[in-house]
Every structure is written in structure tokens, then in C-alpha cells.
Design an enzyme around this catalytic site. Structure first.
Site, short mmCIF file in Angstrom:
data_model
loop_
_atom_site.label_atom_id
_atom_site.label_comp_id
_atom_site.label_asym_id
_atom_site.label_seq_id
_atom_site.Cartn_x
_atom_site.Cartn_y
_atom_site.Cartn_z
N GLY A 49 51.55 51.63 52.22
CA GLY A 49 52.05 50.25 52.16
C GLY A 49 50.91 49.29 51.91
N GLN A 54 46.51 41.26 51.80
CA GLN A 54 45.43 42.25 51.79
C GLN A 54 44.64 42.25 50.48
OE1 GLN A 54 48.18 45.55 53.30
NE2 GLN A 54 46.21 46.12 54.17
N CYS A 98 45.58 51.20 58.63
CA CYS A 98 45.75 50.07 57.72
C CYS A 98 44.64 50.11 56.68
CB CYS A 98 45.68 48.77 58.52
SG CYS A 98 45.88 47.29 57.53
N LEU A 99 44.98 49.85 55.43
CA LEU A 99 43.96 49.88 54.38
C LEU A 99 42.90 48.80 54.60
CD1 LEU A 99 46.14 50.61 51.21
CD2 LEU A 99 44.68 52.20 52.46
N HIS A 140 55.12 46.95 59.74
CA HIS A 140 53.66 46.76 59.65
C HIS A 140 53.34 45.81 58.48
CE1 HIS A 140 49.39 48.58 59.57
NE2 HIS A 140 49.46 47.85 58.46
N GLU A 141 53.99 46.04 57.34
CA GLU A 141 53.70 45.22 56.15
C GLU A 141 54.22 43.79 56.31
OE1 GLU A 141 51.52 46.43 54.35
OE2 GLU A 141 51.76 48.50 55.01
N HIS A 144 51.87 41.71 58.19
CA HIS A 144 50.75 41.19 57.39
C HIS A 144 51.09 39.81 56.81
CE1 HIS A 144 47.57 44.19 57.18
NE2 HIS A 144 48.42 45.16 56.91
NI NI Z 1 48.07 47.22 57.01
#
Ligand code: NI
Length: 176
Positions: A49, A54, A98-99, A140-141, A144
Site C-alpha cells: 500500500g 508518502q 510502512c514504506l 493504514h493507508e 496516512h
Molecule cells: Ni504506511
């Protein structure tokens, strides 16, 4: 073939990851290009995701593909202005990553099922219920988009430890 561009992923701590993103007023060609770039960036990372903040774009667009079976076809999803409209009382715990917080993982409890409404890339309203990893991923997304990271659910000490590791990681990366 659309031309896709990998976008650099911001690493925590970064003030842009703590902002509330703006709704998308119109699903334009530019937005569709952003979605394509984000999917490319997510698959390249690789991740399941990615949310617009991000990549430093403060609008409400997320992409995901929580299909984990390597034999199965990819299942890319683009969600514009996504909103959780219902959530189950029952919780599910997943070890999240998380990226924007590479190589750090922690268990987070979230509603097991969520119903989400969003606009697709044609500007059409879609509603779907998510379960399992998909439910965790979509929550989660969406977090963000509201400036919330999974580490915000952890105890302060654990969160500070991860933040300090990320500061060190960024310093080392900057030095090359
Ligand atoms: Ni994340």
C-alpha cells in the site's frame, strides 16, 4: 503503454507525513497519472500500500494490492477520497510495517472488517467491505491521509525508539 515514474518515498520523520491531506475535487488525467506512478512505486518498493503524502503529494489518494499469493494475478486498487463508513467491533492484530518507516514492524490492533466508500479512477463512487490483510492495509493507508502513522498506536517509548532509528537511518543515507 502509459509512462510511469517512480516517485521518491518520504521517510519518517518528515512534517509532510503528519499533515491532513486535501480531498480531490476532480478525477483528472493528472490524478490518474499520479495513481499510475504510485502503483509503480509501490510494486517497485515492494509494498502492499502507498498513500499520496508518502510521495509528498498532500491529496487523498491511496493505492494498494494486498494479494500475497505470488501465483495469483496482481490486484491493484486505486482509492480516491476513501472513507471508512462502517467498522466491526471485532479487532484483528497484524504486524504492520510502512514504506516510510523501513525495516520497523510492530503489532497494531484495528477493526477486523471495514466498509469503505471511495471514487475510482473514472470518478465513480464505489463501496466495498474489506477483511483480513486488506482491511488492515486500507485503514493504514487512510490513516496516512490524516497524518497518522502506525507507530502512533504504539507506546511512546517504542515510538521514540523507532523515530530515533529512522533519524539515524536518514543521516547515514544522506552521507551516502
Ligand atoms: Ni504506511
Amino acid at each position: 503503454m502509459p509512462i510511469m515514474t517512480l516517485r521518491p518515498i518520504l521517510i519518517h520523520p518528515d512534517p509532510r507525513l503528519k499533515k491532513v491531506a486535501d480531498p480531490i475535487a476532480e478525477v483528472s488525467a493528472e490524478i490518474r497519472k499520479q495513481a499510475d506512478d504510485m502503483l509503480e512505486t509501490m510494486y517497485d518498493a515492494p509494498g502492499i500500500g502507498l498513500a499520496a503524502p508518502q510521495i509528498g503529494v498532500l491529496n487523498r489518494l491511496i493505492v494498494m494490492d494486498a494479494q500475497r499469493d505470488p501465483e495469483a494475478k496482481p490486484a491493484p486498487m486505486v482509492l480516491i477520497n476513501p472513507e471508512v463508513i462502517w467498522e466491526s467491533d471485532e479487532k484483528n492484530v497484524y504486524e504492520e510495517g510502512c514504506l516510510s518507516i523501513p525495516e520497523q514492524y510492530a503489532e497494531v490492533a484495528r477493526p477486523k472488517l471495514v466498509r469503505v466508500r471511495w471514487l475510482d479512477v473514472d470518478g465513480k463512487t464505489v463501496e466495498e467491505q474489506f477483511d483480513g490483510l486488506w482491511a488492515t492495509c486500507v485503514q493504514h493507508e487512510i490513516d496516512h491521509l490524516n497524518g497518522t502513522l502506525f507507530i502512533d498506536y504504539l507506546k511512546p517509548l517504542k515510538r521514540q525508539m523507532i523515530t530515533r532509528k529512522m533519524q539515524k537511518y536518514k543521516r547515514e543515507r544522506a552521507r551516502g
